[in-house]
Design a protein around this motif. Structure first.
Motif, short mmCIF file in Angstrom:
data_model
loop_
_atom_site.label_atom_id
_atom_site.label_comp_id
_atom_site.label_asym_id
_atom_site.label_seq_id
_atom_site.Cartn_x
_atom_site.Cartn_y
_atom_site.Cartn_z
N VAL A 46 27.04 27.74 48.40
CA VAL A 46 27.96 28.64 47.69
C VAL A 46 29.36 28.46 48.23
CG1 VAL A 46 28.55 31.03 47.15
CG2 VAL A 46 26.16 30.34 47.20
N ARG A 47 29.50 28.45 49.56
CA ARG A 47 30.82 28.34 50.19
C ARG A 47 31.47 26.97 49.93
NH1 ARG A 47 32.18 33.45 51.05
NH2 ARG A 47 30.65 34.53 52.29
N ARG A 48 30.67 25.93 49.79
CA ARG A 48 31.25 24.61 49.47
C ARG A 48 31.89 24.62 48.09
NH1 ARG A 48 27.06 22.75 52.38
NH2 ARG A 48 25.65 22.42 50.63
N HIS A 49 31.20 25.24 47.15
CA HIS A 49 31.73 25.31 45.78
C HIS A 49 32.80 26.38 45.64
CE1 HIS A 49 29.05 22.43 43.90
NE2 HIS A 49 28.02 22.98 44.53
N PHE A 50 32.60 27.50 46.30
CA PHE A 50 33.50 28.65 46.17
C PHE A 50 33.82 29.15 47.58
CE2 PHE A 50 30.48 28.65 42.58
CZ PHE A 50 31.37 28.36 41.56
N PRO A 51 34.90 28.65 48.20
CA PRO A 51 35.19 28.98 49.59
C PRO A 51 35.52 30.46 49.86
CG PRO A 51 36.91 27.58 48.65
CD PRO A 51 35.82 27.71 47.63
N SER A 52 35.76 31.22 48.82
CA SER A 52 36.08 32.64 48.99
C SER A 52 35.57 33.44 47.80
CB SER A 52 37.60 32.83 49.12
OG SER A 52 38.23 32.47 47.90
N ARG A 53 35.49 34.74 47.98
CA ARG A 53 35.10 35.62 46.87
C ARG A 53 36.06 35.47 45.69
NH1 ARG A 53 31.84 39.57 46.06
NH2 ARG A 53 31.30 39.72 48.26
N PRO A 54 37.39 35.46 45.91
CA PRO A 54 38.29 35.27 44.77
C PRO A 54 38.05 33.95 44.03
CG PRO A 54 39.53 36.13 46.61
CD PRO A 54 38.16 35.82 47.14
N ALA A 55 37.69 32.89 44.76
CA ALA A 55 37.41 31.61 44.09
C ALA A 55 36.20 31.73 43.17
CB ALA A 55 37.20 30.51 45.13
N ALA A 104 40.18 43.60 38.41
CA ALA A 104 40.52 44.55 39.47
C ALA A 104 40.24 43.95 40.85
CB ALA A 104 39.72 45.84 39.29
N ALA A 105 39.12 43.27 41.00
CA ALA A 105 38.79 42.66 42.29
C ALA A 105 39.76 41.54 42.64
CB ALA A 105 37.36 42.13 42.27
N LEU A 106 40.12 40.74 41.65
CA LEU A 106 41.06 39.66 41.92
C LEU A 106 42.43 40.20 42.29
CD1 LEU A 106 39.96 37.18 39.14
CD2 LEU A 106 39.84 36.79 41.60
N VAL A 107 42.85 41.28 41.64
CA VAL A 107 44.14 41.89 41.97
C VAL A 107 44.11 42.44 43.39
CG1 VAL A 107 45.70 43.81 41.42
CG2 VAL A 107 44.83 42.33 39.61
N ARG A 108 42.96 43.00 43.80
CA ARG A 108 42.83 43.51 45.17
C ARG A 108 43.04 42.40 46.18
NH1 ARG A 108 37.87 46.24 43.84
NH2 ARG A 108 36.77 44.57 44.88
N GLU A 109 42.55 41.20 45.85
CA GLU A 109 42.52 40.13 46.84
C GLU A 109 43.62 39.08 46.65
OE1 GLU A 109 38.61 38.75 47.82
OE2 GLU A 109 37.72 40.53 46.95
N THR A 110 44.36 39.14 45.57
CA THR A 110 45.46 38.22 45.33
C THR A 110 46.59 39.01 44.70
OG1 THR A 110 44.64 37.66 43.12
CG2 THR A 110 43.90 36.26 44.93
N SER A 111 47.70 38.35 44.42
CA SER A 111 48.78 39.07 43.76
C SER A 111 48.52 39.11 42.26
CB SER A 111 50.13 38.40 44.04
OG SER A 111 50.28 37.25 43.23
N LEU A 112 49.02 40.13 41.60
CA LEU A 112 48.85 40.28 40.15
C LEU A 112 49.44 39.07 39.43
CD1 LEU A 112 47.96 41.92 37.74
CD2 LEU A 112 50.09 43.17 37.85
N ALA A 113 50.58 38.57 39.90
CA ALA A 113 51.22 37.43 39.26
C ALA A 113 50.30 36.21 39.30
CB ALA A 113 52.55 37.11 39.93
N GLU A 114 49.59 36.01 40.42
CA GLU A 114 48.66 34.87 40.52
C GLU A 114 47.52 35.02 39.52
OE1 GLU A 114 48.32 33.29 44.98
OE2 GLU A 114 48.04 35.46 44.80
N VAL A 115 46.99 36.24 39.40
CA VAL A 115 45.89 36.47 38.46
C VAL A 115 46.36 36.21 37.03
CG1 VAL A 115 44.34 38.22 37.49
CG2 VAL A 115 44.72 38.12 39.96
N GLU A 116 47.52 36.76 36.67
CA GLU A 116 48.02 36.58 35.31
C GLU A 116 48.30 35.11 35.01
OE1 GLU A 116 51.36 39.21 35.22
OE2 GLU A 116 50.13 40.93 34.70
N ARG A 117 48.90 34.40 35.96
CA ARG A 117 49.19 32.99 35.77
C ARG A 117 47.91 32.18 35.63
NH1 ARG A 117 52.91 33.23 39.61
NH2 ARG A 117 51.53 32.40 41.19
#
Length: 192
Positions: A46-55, A104-117
């Protein structure tokens, strides 16, 4: 990007399928260990494919949006424009709660601008759904004043209104059907 081995690609696809199911059931805080177990792989895979929860969440989110856009494309040429639009809206409705939790989870862990982009899900769904709305309106099955933006706002409102309901999926489906009868009353009477 290097080409993945066949088994690595199968693992990736399986992990996304399982992650989508677990996230839909448990929300965006779903256990990555449980996802690994249900997919039949180790947590290292799992970690090789997705190194983090946001990934992982980003991949699930993108997969859902891609699927809805592809479905809209397939339905765009269906014989029954009303049924095509309603099938697609029902699928968007089923996905709305998951989208909200993922966003909501992605916004918690990254910036809103990153999620929107990264996603622009709203813009992509609007573009994908526009031909369905146009065809339904041309067929007389939808009020010509109703836009794809209106219908997506309706689905979003239903998702927000049912967020804490004990059976959110059932209640959101019920409310969408109620709204459909309201926006297309002559069609509802014909079916009765």
């Amino acid at each position: 990007m290097p080409v993945q081995r066949a088994d690595a690609r199968r693992n990736y696809v399986r992990l996304l399928e399982v992650a989508a199911q677990v996230v839909a059931r448990d929300g965006a805080d779903a256990s990555m260990e449980e996802i690994a177990r249900l997919a039949g792989v180790g947590s290292g895979t799992v970690r090789r494919h997705f190194p983090s929860r946001p990934a992982l969440l980003t991949a699930v989110f993108a997969e859902r949006v891609d699927g809805l856009c592809q479905q809209a494309g397939h339905l765009a040429e269906a014989d029954d424009a009303r049924a095509a639009l309603l099938d697609w809206l029902r699928e968007v409705n089923r996905s709305a709660a998951t989208f909200r939790g993922l966003a909501a989870a992605l916004v918690r862990e990254t910036s809103l601008a990153e999620v929107e982009r990264a996603h622009c899900a709203s813009a992509r769904l609007t573009t994908a759904g526009e031909p369905l709305v146009r065809r339904a309106a041309q067929a007389g099955a939808l009020d010509p004043a109703a836009s794809i933006g209106d219908l997506l706002a309706l689905v979003t409102g239903i998702s927000l209104a049912t967020e804490h309901h004990p059976d959110q999926k059932e209640e959101s489906a019920r409310l969408l059907e109620l709204a459909v009868r309201g926006i297309s009353p002559t069609m509802a009477r014909k079916r009765s």
